[in-house]
Scaffold this motif. Structure first.
Motif, mmCIF file in Angstrom:
data_model
loop_
_atom_site.group_PDB
_atom_site.id
_atom_site.type_symbol
_atom_site.label_atom_id
_atom_site.label_comp_id
_atom_site.label_asym_id
_atom_site.label_seq_id
_atom_site.Cartn_x
_atom_site.Cartn_y
_atom_site.Cartn_z
ATOM 1 N N ARG A 75 0.849 -1.178 0.000
ATOM 2 C CA ARG A 75 0.000 0.000 0.000
ATOM 3 C C ARG A 75 0.891 1.238 0.000
ATOM 4 O O ARG A 75 1.779 1.370 0.850
ATOM 5 C CB ARG A 75 -0.937 -0.016 1.198
ATOM 6 C CG ARG A 75 -1.825 -1.253 1.239
ATOM 7 C CD ARG A 75 -2.720 -1.260 2.453
ATOM 8 N NE ARG A 75 -3.807 -0.307 2.320
ATOM 9 C CZ ARG A 75 -4.932 -0.540 1.644
ATOM 10 N NH1 ARG A 75 -5.100 -1.689 1.012
ATOM 11 N NH2 ARG A 75 -5.868 0.371 1.576
ATOM 12 N N ILE A 76 0.667 2.131 -0.950
ATOM 13 C CA ILE A 76 1.480 3.329 -1.081
ATOM 14 C C ILE A 76 0.569 4.521 -1.363
ATOM 15 O O ILE A 76 -0.628 4.352 -1.658
ATOM 16 C CB ILE A 76 2.513 3.193 -2.226
ATOM 17 C CG1 ILE A 76 1.799 3.034 -3.585
ATOM 18 C CG2 ILE A 76 3.450 2.017 -1.981
ATOM 19 C CD1 ILE A 76 2.726 3.081 -4.785
ATOM 20 N N ARG A 77 1.124 5.702 -1.297
ATOM 21 C CA ARG A 77 0.379 6.903 -1.691
ATOM 22 C C ARG A 77 0.439 7.038 -3.208
ATOM 23 O O ARG A 77 1.506 6.883 -3.801
ATOM 24 C CB ARG A 77 0.953 8.139 -1.014
ATOM 25 C CG ARG A 77 0.735 8.153 0.481
ATOM 26 C CD ARG A 77 1.036 9.515 1.086
ATOM 27 N NE ARG A 77 0.800 9.523 2.525
ATOM 28 C CZ ARG A 77 -0.389 9.675 3.078
ATOM 29 N NH1 ARG A 77 -1.454 9.837 2.310
ATOM 30 N NH2 ARG A 77 -0.531 9.673 4.396
ATOM 31 N N ALA A 78 -0.684 7.331 -3.802
ATOM 32 C CA ALA A 78 -0.751 7.427 -5.254
ATOM 33 C C ALA A 78 0.065 8.613 -5.752
ATOM 34 O O ALA A 78 0.035 9.700 -5.160
ATOM 35 C CB ALA A 78 -2.200 7.571 -5.703
ATOM 36 N N THR A 79 0.789 8.401 -6.842
ATOM 37 C CA THR A 79 1.414 9.531 -7.520
ATOM 38 C C THR A 79 0.316 10.384 -8.141
ATOM 39 O O THR A 79 -0.842 9.953 -8.274
ATOM 40 C CB THR A 79 2.360 9.049 -8.620
ATOM 41 O OG1 THR A 79 1.589 8.377 -9.635
ATOM 42 C CG2 THR A 79 3.412 8.089 -8.069
ATOM 43 N N ALA A 80 0.669 11.587 -8.543
ATOM 44 C CA ALA A 80 -0.319 12.474 -9.166
ATOM 45 C C ALA A 80 -0.906 11.835 -10.418
ATOM 46 O O ALA A 80 -2.111 11.922 -10.672
ATOM 47 C CB ALA A 80 0.332 13.818 -9.497
ATOM 48 N N GLU A 81 -0.060 11.153 -11.195
ATOM 49 C CA GLU A 81 -0.521 10.529 -12.441
ATOM 50 C C GLU A 81 -1.510 9.405 -12.168
ATOM 51 O O GLU A 81 -2.568 9.312 -12.797
ATOM 52 C CB GLU A 81 0.687 9.997 -13.222
ATOM 53 C CG GLU A 81 0.338 9.328 -14.535
ATOM 54 C CD GLU A 81 1.551 8.741 -15.247
ATOM 55 O OE1 GLU A 81 1.413 8.335 -16.403
ATOM 56 O OE2 GLU A 81 2.634 8.689 -14.621
ATOM 57 N N VAL A 82 -1.191 8.548 -11.211
ATOM 58 C CA VAL A 82 -2.068 7.421 -10.880
ATOM 59 C C VAL A 82 -3.362 7.932 -10.248
ATOM 60 O O VAL A 82 -4.459 7.451 -10.575
ATOM 61 C CB VAL A 82 -1.339 6.428 -9.952
ATOM 62 C CG1 VAL A 82 -2.319 5.408 -9.372
ATOM 63 C CG2 VAL A 82 -0.223 5.709 -10.712
ATOM 64 N N PRO A 105 -7.391 1.110 -6.464
ATOM 65 C CA PRO A 105 -7.827 1.997 -5.375
ATOM 66 C C PRO A 105 -7.760 1.288 -4.025
ATOM 67 O O PRO A 105 -8.318 0.201 -3.855
ATOM 68 C CB PRO A 105 -9.269 2.342 -5.750
ATOM 69 C CG PRO A 105 -9.366 2.069 -7.218
ATOM 70 C CD PRO A 105 -8.426 0.936 -7.494
ATOM 71 N N GLY A 106 -7.073 1.908 -3.071
ATOM 72 C CA GLY A 106 -6.876 1.268 -1.776
ATOM 73 C C GLY A 106 -8.164 1.015 -1.018
ATOM 74 O O GLY A 106 -8.301 -0.001 -0.321
#
Length: 260
Positions: free
Chosen positions: A126-133, A167-168
């Motif tokens: 689980r990670i923080r989404a990049t702006a693109e994603v 999506p988390g």
């Protein structure tokens, strides 16, 4: 209780009947198509299940059987529904080969059909989404996504390196252990375990050179030509549910598509 016969615009109904539908309103069969998609999205009919007959649906929506047939025809053409001769119309499922291979477009140069890929999931975190994603998944900047890296091999030869983002909040229970234990196609697993059906995808393709990291995973030299496939996959209601970047080794395979 929800009324099983949602209201249909009388203006649309009249326009369809007169043959002079305004561009501002959707044709009646398109309204029925949308109502069917809403029922699928709510889980009224599950993947693999038989939907009601055209006669029953016509009675439910208070329209002609021909109008229902046209709506069902479009959903069948889009592979959302599957017609089976003499059996009826079923909700498409990724556990069925004809749907599964719509999304895996890699084909052997030798013409082998339906070659089964060996899937090895290397990471699931689980990670923080990049702006693109985040933009592609219609999330807020910094929202959590599930990041999966997997390697697909054919005949023991590493061929596709996938980086997948989901999506988390939707896939909160997804873990490396679950993915490793899974033997079904990925989309079939997401359908069965999380109730998410991928029904269409947009893709962009470009030629790239293998980075040292990708080269090591695919067992090729850095700089080897690869096909990069960027995909966004959607569920009912045109909601994005997956962003994927695949790196394809195409010395023995090609990416196949049909244009209609």
């Amino acid at each position: 209780m929800v009324d099983p016969r949602p209201e249909i615009s009388s203006r649309n109904r009249g326009a369809a009947g007169s043959g002079g539908a305004s561009a501002a309103f959707s044709p009646l069969y398109r309204q029925i198509k949308e109502l069917l998609v809403q029922s699928l999205d709510r889980g009224e009919w599950k993947p693999g299940e038989l939907i009601p007959s055209e006669i029953d649906l016509a009675a439910r929506f208070q329209v002609s059987q021909g109008t229902v047939r046209k709506a069902v025809d479009e959903l069948a053409a889009e592979h959302v529904l599957l017609r089976r001769q003499g059996k009826g119309t079923f909700v498409a499922t990724h556990h069925e080969a004809r749907v599964r291979f719509r999304f895996l477009r890699l084909a052997s140069d030798e013409g082998a059909e339906g070659e089964v890929a060996e899937s090895h999931v290397q990471e699931c975190r689980r990670i923080r989404a990049t702006a693109e994603v985040a933009r592609a998944l219609e999330l807020r900047a910094g929202e959590t996504v599930v990041a999966i890296r997997r390697l697909l091999s054919f005949g023991g030869v590493p061929t596709v390196l996938d980086d997948i983002y989901l999506p988390g909040s939707t896939f909160r229970r997804l873990t490396l252990e679950l993915l490793t234990a899974n033997k079904a196609p990925l989309y079939g697993f997401l359908e069965s375990e999380f109730g998410v059906s991928m029904i269409r995808a947009d893709e962009k393709l470009r030629a790239v050179a293998a980075t040292p990291e990708a080269a090591a995973a695919l067992n090729v030299a850095p700089g080897t030509p690869l096909l990069q496939v960027d995909r966004t996959s959607y569920t009912y209601g045109d909601r994005p549910m997956e962003v994927r970047r695949g790196l394809y080794l195409t010395d023995r395979y090609h990416y196949r598509n049909s244009l209609n």
